[in-house]
Scaffold this motif. Structure first.
Motif, PDB file in Angstrom:
ATOM      1  N   TYR A   1       0.159   9.056   4.657  1.00  0.00           N
ATOM      2  CA  TYR A   1      -1.069   9.687   4.184  1.00  0.00           C
ATOM      3  C   TYR A   1      -0.751  10.810   3.209  1.00  0.00           C
ATOM      4  CZ  TYR A   1      -5.432  12.324   4.228  1.00  0.00           C
ATOM      5  OH  TYR A   1      -6.566  12.994   3.848  1.00  0.00           O
ATOM      6  N   LEU A   2       0.266  11.604   3.548  1.00  0.00           N
ATOM      7  CA  LEU A   2       0.667  12.707   2.676  1.00  0.00           C
ATOM      8  C   LEU A   2       1.184  12.173   1.342  1.00  0.00           C
ATOM      9  CD1 LEU A   2       2.490  15.909   3.643  1.00  0.00           C
ATOM     10  CD2 LEU A   2       3.523  14.499   1.890  1.00  0.00           C
ATOM     11  N   MET A   3       1.991  11.117   1.393  1.00  0.00           N
ATOM     12  CA  MET A   3       2.512  10.515   0.177  1.00  0.00           C
ATOM     13  C   MET A   3       1.382   9.975  -0.687  1.00  0.00           C
ATOM     14  SD  MET A   3       5.310   9.894  -1.474  1.00  0.00           S
ATOM     15  CE  MET A   3       5.778   8.927  -2.909  1.00  0.00           C
ATOM     16  N   LYS A   4       0.361   9.429  -0.064  1.00  0.00           N
ATOM     17  CA  LYS A   4      -0.805   8.918  -0.790  1.00  0.00           C
ATOM     18  C   LYS A   4      -1.500  10.049  -1.545  1.00  0.00           C
ATOM     19  CE  LYS A   4      -5.416   6.976   0.121  1.00  0.00           C
ATOM     20  NZ  LYS A   4      -5.446   5.975  -0.974  1.00  0.00           N
ATOM     21  N   GLN A   5      -1.727  11.179  -0.863  1.00  0.00           N
ATOM     22  CA  GLN A   5      -2.380  12.315  -1.503  1.00  0.00           C
ATOM     23  C   GLN A   5      -1.554  12.835  -2.681  1.00  0.00           C
ATOM     24  OE1 GLN A   5      -2.915  14.711   2.237  1.00  0.00           O
ATOM     25  NE2 GLN A   5      -4.974  15.006   1.426  1.00  0.00           N
ATOM     26  N   ARG A   6      -0.252  12.961  -2.483  1.00  0.00           N
ATOM     27  CA  ARG A   6       0.623  13.480  -3.528  1.00  0.00           C
ATOM     28  C   ARG A   6       0.673  12.530  -4.724  1.00  0.00           C
ATOM     29  NH1 ARG A   6       4.888  17.215  -1.192  1.00  0.00           N
ATOM     30  NH2 ARG A   6       6.505  16.122  -2.339  1.00  0.00           N
ATOM     31  N   MET A   7       0.775  11.226  -4.455  1.00  0.00           N
ATOM     32  CA  MET A   7       0.873  10.261  -5.533  1.00  0.00           C
ATOM     33  C   MET A   7      -0.436  10.144  -6.315  1.00  0.00           C
ATOM     34  SD  MET A   7       3.023   8.523  -7.167  1.00  0.00           S
ATOM     35  CE  MET A   7       4.398   8.700  -6.011  1.00  0.00           C
ATOM     36  N   GLU A   8      -1.556  10.358  -5.651  1.00  0.00           N
ATOM     37  CA  GLU A   8      -2.845  10.344  -6.354  1.00  0.00           C
ATOM     38  C   GLU A   8      -2.908  11.470  -7.384  1.00  0.00           C
ATOM     39  OE1 GLU A   8      -5.647  10.556  -3.180  1.00  0.00           O
ATOM     40  OE2 GLU A   8      -5.757   8.386  -2.914  1.00  0.00           O
ATOM     41  N   VAL A   9      -2.360  12.626  -7.023  1.00  0.00           N
ATOM     42  CA  VAL A   9      -2.321  13.760  -7.955  1.00  0.00           C
ATOM     43  C   VAL A   9      -1.394  13.437  -9.123  1.00  0.00           C
ATOM     44  CG1 VAL A   9      -1.682  16.185  -8.243  1.00  0.00           C
ATOM     45  CG2 VAL A   9      -2.863  15.441  -6.167  1.00  0.00           C
ATOM     46  N   ILE A  10      -0.218  12.908  -8.815  1.00  0.00           N
ATOM     47  CA  ILE A  10       0.746  12.576  -9.868  1.00  0.00           C
ATOM     48  C   ILE A  10       0.172  11.524 -10.809  1.00  0.00           C
ATOM     49  CG2 ILE A  10       3.011  11.529 -10.311  1.00  0.00           C
ATOM     50  CD1 ILE A  10       3.956  12.874  -7.693  1.00  0.00           C
TER      51      ILE A  10
ATOM     52  N   LEU B   1      -0.914   2.341  -2.916  1.00  0.00           N
ATOM     53  CA  LEU B   1      -1.026   3.598  -2.195  1.00  0.00           C
ATOM     54  C   LEU B   1      -2.132   4.486  -2.748  1.00  0.00           C
ATOM     55  CD1 LEU B   1       0.581   4.925   0.176  1.00  0.00           C
ATOM     56  CD2 LEU B   1       1.703   6.318  -1.566  1.00  0.00           C
ATOM     57  N   THR B   2      -2.395   4.380  -4.033  1.00  0.00           N
ATOM     58  CA  THR B   2      -3.365   5.274  -4.671  1.00  0.00           C
ATOM     59  C   THR B   2      -4.778   4.700  -4.712  1.00  0.00           C
ATOM     60  OG1 THR B   2      -2.739   4.362  -6.818  1.00  0.00           O
ATOM     61  CG2 THR B   2      -1.617   6.376  -6.122  1.00  0.00           C
ATOM     62  N   GLU B   3      -4.999   3.540  -4.079  1.00  0.00           N
ATOM     63  CA  GLU B   3      -6.321   2.913  -4.110  1.00  0.00           C
ATOM     64  C   GLU B   3      -6.970   2.943  -2.737  1.00  0.00           C
ATOM     65  OE1 GLU B   3      -7.541   2.179  -6.957  1.00  0.00           O
ATOM     66  OE2 GLU B   3      -5.681   2.436  -8.066  1.00  0.00           O
ATOM     67  N   GLU B   4      -8.298   2.766  -2.727  1.00  0.00           N
ATOM     68  CA  GLU B   4      -9.057   2.792  -1.481  1.00  0.00           C
ATOM     69  C   GLU B   4      -9.178   1.414  -0.845  1.00  0.00           C
ATOM     70  OE1 GLU B   4      -9.956   5.593  -0.044  1.00  0.00           O
ATOM     71  OE2 GLU B   4      -9.055   6.652  -1.746  1.00  0.00           O
ATOM     72  N   ILE B   5      -9.028   0.367  -1.641  1.00  0.00           N
ATOM     73  CA  ILE B   5      -9.125  -1.003  -1.127  1.00  0.00           C
ATOM     74  C   ILE B   5      -7.987  -1.843  -1.704  1.00  0.00           C
ATOM     75  CG2 ILE B   5     -11.607  -1.085  -0.648  1.00  0.00           C
ATOM     76  CD1 ILE B   5     -12.081  -2.196  -3.400  1.00  0.00           C
ATOM     77  N   PRO B   6      -7.590  -2.919  -0.999  1.00  0.00           N
ATOM     78  CA  PRO B   6      -6.472  -3.744  -1.462  1.00  0.00           C
ATOM     79  C   PRO B   6      -6.849  -4.680  -2.595  1.00  0.00           C
ATOM     80  CG  PRO B   6      -7.374  -4.639   0.559  1.00  0.00           C
ATOM     81  CD  PRO B   6      -8.114  -3.359   0.308  1.00  0.00           C
ATOM     82  N   VAL B   7      -5.815  -5.288  -3.170  1.00  0.00           N
ATOM     83  CA  VAL B   7      -5.985  -6.177  -4.326  1.00  0.00           C
ATOM     84  C   VAL B   7      -5.283  -7.510  -4.037  1.00  0.00           C
ATOM     85  CG1 VAL B   7      -5.501  -6.496  -6.796  1.00  0.00           C
ATOM     86  CG2 VAL B   7      -6.085  -4.222  -5.915  1.00  0.00           C
ATOM     87  N   ARG B   8      -5.907  -8.600  -4.463  1.00  0.00           N
ATOM     88  CA  ARG B   8      -5.315  -9.932  -4.308  1.00  0.00           C
ATOM     89  C   ARG B   8      -4.975 -10.482  -5.690  1.00  0.00           C
ATOM     90  NH1 ARG B   8      -8.317 -13.097  -0.136  1.00  0.00           N
ATOM     91  NH2 ARG B   8      -6.780 -12.006   1.182  1.00  0.00           N
ATOM     92  N   VAL B   9      -3.717 -10.847  -5.855  1.00  0.00           N
ATOM     93  CA  VAL B   9      -3.248 -11.430  -7.110  1.00  0.00           C
ATOM     94  C   VAL B   9      -2.918 -12.898  -6.861  1.00  0.00           C
ATOM     95  CG1 VAL B   9      -1.530 -11.313  -8.951  1.00  0.00           C
ATOM     96  CG2 VAL B   9      -2.295  -9.196  -7.830  1.00  0.00           C
ATOM     97  N   GLU B  10      -3.578 -13.791  -7.567  1.00  0.00           N
ATOM     98  CA  GLU B  10      -3.329 -15.230  -7.414  1.00  0.00           C
ATOM     99  C   GLU B  10      -2.593 -15.754  -8.639  1.00  0.00           C
ATOM    100  OE1 GLU B  10      -6.487 -17.749  -6.175  1.00  0.00           O
ATOM    101  OE2 GLU B  10      -7.346 -16.283  -4.790  1.00  0.00           O
ATOM    102  N   LEU B  11      -1.564 -16.530  -8.387  1.00  0.00           N
ATOM    103  CA  LEU B  11      -0.765 -17.104  -9.473  1.00  0.00           C
ATOM    104  C   LEU B  11      -0.991 -18.606  -9.587  1.00  0.00           C
ATOM    105  CD1 LEU B  11       0.817 -14.385  -8.673  1.00  0.00           C
ATOM    106  CD2 LEU B  11       2.770 -15.464  -9.753  1.00  0.00           C
ATOM    107  N   TRP B  12      -0.937 -19.066 -10.815  1.00  0.00           N
ATOM    108  CA  TRP B  12      -0.940 -20.504 -11.104  1.00  0.00           C
ATOM    109  C   TRP B  12       0.417 -20.791 -11.731  1.00  0.00           C
ATOM    110  CZ3 TRP B  12      -3.832 -24.521  -9.760  1.00  0.00           C
ATOM    111  CH2 TRP B  12      -3.640 -25.724 -10.432  1.00  0.00           C
ATOM    112  N   GLY B  13       1.333 -21.253 -10.884  1.00  0.00           N
ATOM    113  CA  GLY B  13       2.710 -21.357 -11.342  1.00  0.00           C
ATOM    114  C   GLY B  13       3.294 -19.952 -11.400  1.00  0.00           C
ATOM    115  N   ASP B  14       3.750 -19.537 -12.579  1.00  0.00           N
ATOM    116  CA  ASP B  14       4.258 -18.168 -12.735  1.00  0.00           C
ATOM    117  C   ASP B  14       3.323 -17.310 -13.574  1.00  0.00           C
ATOM    118  OD1 ASP B  14       4.632 -19.372 -15.166  1.00  0.00           O
ATOM    119  OD2 ASP B  14       6.778 -18.935 -15.331  1.00  0.00           O
TER     120      ASP B  14
END
Length: 358
Positions: free
Chosen positions: A96-105, A187-200
């Motif tokens: 949690y602390l790392m999240k707060q610090r990284m959001e500032v950075i 770490l700096t976001e409030e919700i997760p992200v899904r990345v879908e690949l088609w091949g590479d």
């Protein structure tokens, strides 16, 4: 609306004089006579014209209280917490602390031209060594729709940034892989992200809900910042993230800041000595700067120190002391009768009154 709070100050000769002295030379301009919220008010006003405003308190409690007050004046104010230098081996608030610090950075490295940034922190936040900002920028991961990626190397890079691989992600700092699908909770976001690949090739990027797994919003790109401290050869204090010519430091009761920092430095050195005597190996390298070195760096900035009473601050370059006569306000505690009585008295004495309700 905020000009309503600055306008009365602009009519004071003392304030105008202090305003002119801010950039006169590097070092600390001491202002005696201010207490409580009056300091926050003056900090907001005197910071005008600087790209970076750094407000420093002696304790986390004071910093968080000031953060809540300052948010009314500037909703974009940031809070940068200090690392626990004594119990960093078992820091239960680490993620949690790392999240707060990284959001500032992140806010600092993505700053737009002419954007002003205000950071509230504590003195001990300057003591630990960080990876240089340019290294964090160079190691962040950027993924755009249509990119060609090496999926295996991408997973290795995420692990290198401190992300933990899980079967299914539940919180920040985690990622999961299913076939050609990457779920990542930056770490700096409030919700997760899904990345879908088609091949590479990156076919789609979208945010989703952890519980229902339902998609929320399509994105064109994402930026993933480190979820842990980078193992860097070069370290620097958080204070070094700020360009001295574009920044102003506000110090709350500087003598107390120095005393608190010295206490932490001594306690840290004692804990290191005891671990060495016990034969315990360091599981992670930690750079801690001497307080005197941090004070020397502070003296290289334009600075304003707020004190209730005038006092000497050993280690700081106090270039001048000014005085502002202020009075506290009664804590009315829902007593409208007392508030009404005071308002009438102030009106009789020809005071200008600004009522704030939130």
């Amino acid at each position: 609306m905020m000009q309503a709070f600055i306008a009365p100050l602009a009519e004071l000769a003392e304030y105008q004089e202090i305003l002119q002295k801010r950039r006169k030379e590097k070092g600390i301009l001491q202002i005696a006579g201010c207490v409580n919220s009056q300091k926050t008010h003056l900090m907001y006003a005197l910071g005008d014209g600087f790209s970076y405003k750094i407000i420093v308190f002696s304790s986390e409690e004071k910093a968080q209280k000031a953060y809540e007050e300052y948010r009314f004046l500037d909703s974009g104010v940031l809070y940068y917490p200090a690392r626990d230098l004594l119990f960093y081996h078992a820091d239960i608030k680490g993620n949690y602390l790392m999240k707060q610090r990284m959001e500032v950075i992140r806010s600092m490295v993505t700053r737009q031209k002419n954007q002003e940034i205000t950071v509230i922190t504590t003195m001990d936040a300057f003591l630990d060594g960080l990876s240089p900002a340019e290294e964090i920028v160079s190691k962040r991961i950027q993924i755009s729709s249509g990119d060609t990626v090496d999926f295996t190397k991408l997973q290795e890079r995420l692990s290198g940034l401190g992300y933990a691989r899980e079967v299914q992600i539940e919180g920040p700092g985690q990622f999961a892989v299913r076939g050609g699908i990457l779920d990542i909770f930056p770490l700096t976001e409030e919700i997760p992200v899904r990345v879908e690949l088609w091949g590479d090739e990156v076919d789609s990027i979208r945010t989703f809900d952890v519980e229902s797994q339902r998609s929320i919003e399509n994105l064109q790109k994402i930026e993933i910042y480190p979820a842990a401290e980078l193992q860097s050869q070069k370290k620097q204090s958080f204070l070094e993230y700020f360009p001295t010519e574009e920044s102003i430091l506000f110090l709350d009761e500087p003598q107390r800041l120095i005393e608190k920092a010295n206490e932490i430095e001594e306690e840290f050195q004692e804990s290191v000595r005891k671990r060495e005597e016990a034969g315990l190996e360091e599981t992670q390298e930690l750079t801690v700067y001497p307080v005197l070195e941090i004070l020397n760096r502070i003296n290289q900035f334009y600075g304003v120190a707020f004190t209730a009473l005038e006092g000497k601050c050993r280690g700081l370059k106090i270039r001048e002391t000014d005085y502002i006569q202020t009075k506290g306000v009664n804590p009315y505690n829902n007593s409208f009768e007392m508030l009404t009585r005071d308002l009438k008295r102030l009106k009789r004495n020809q005071y200008r009154v600004i009522l704030l309700s939130g």
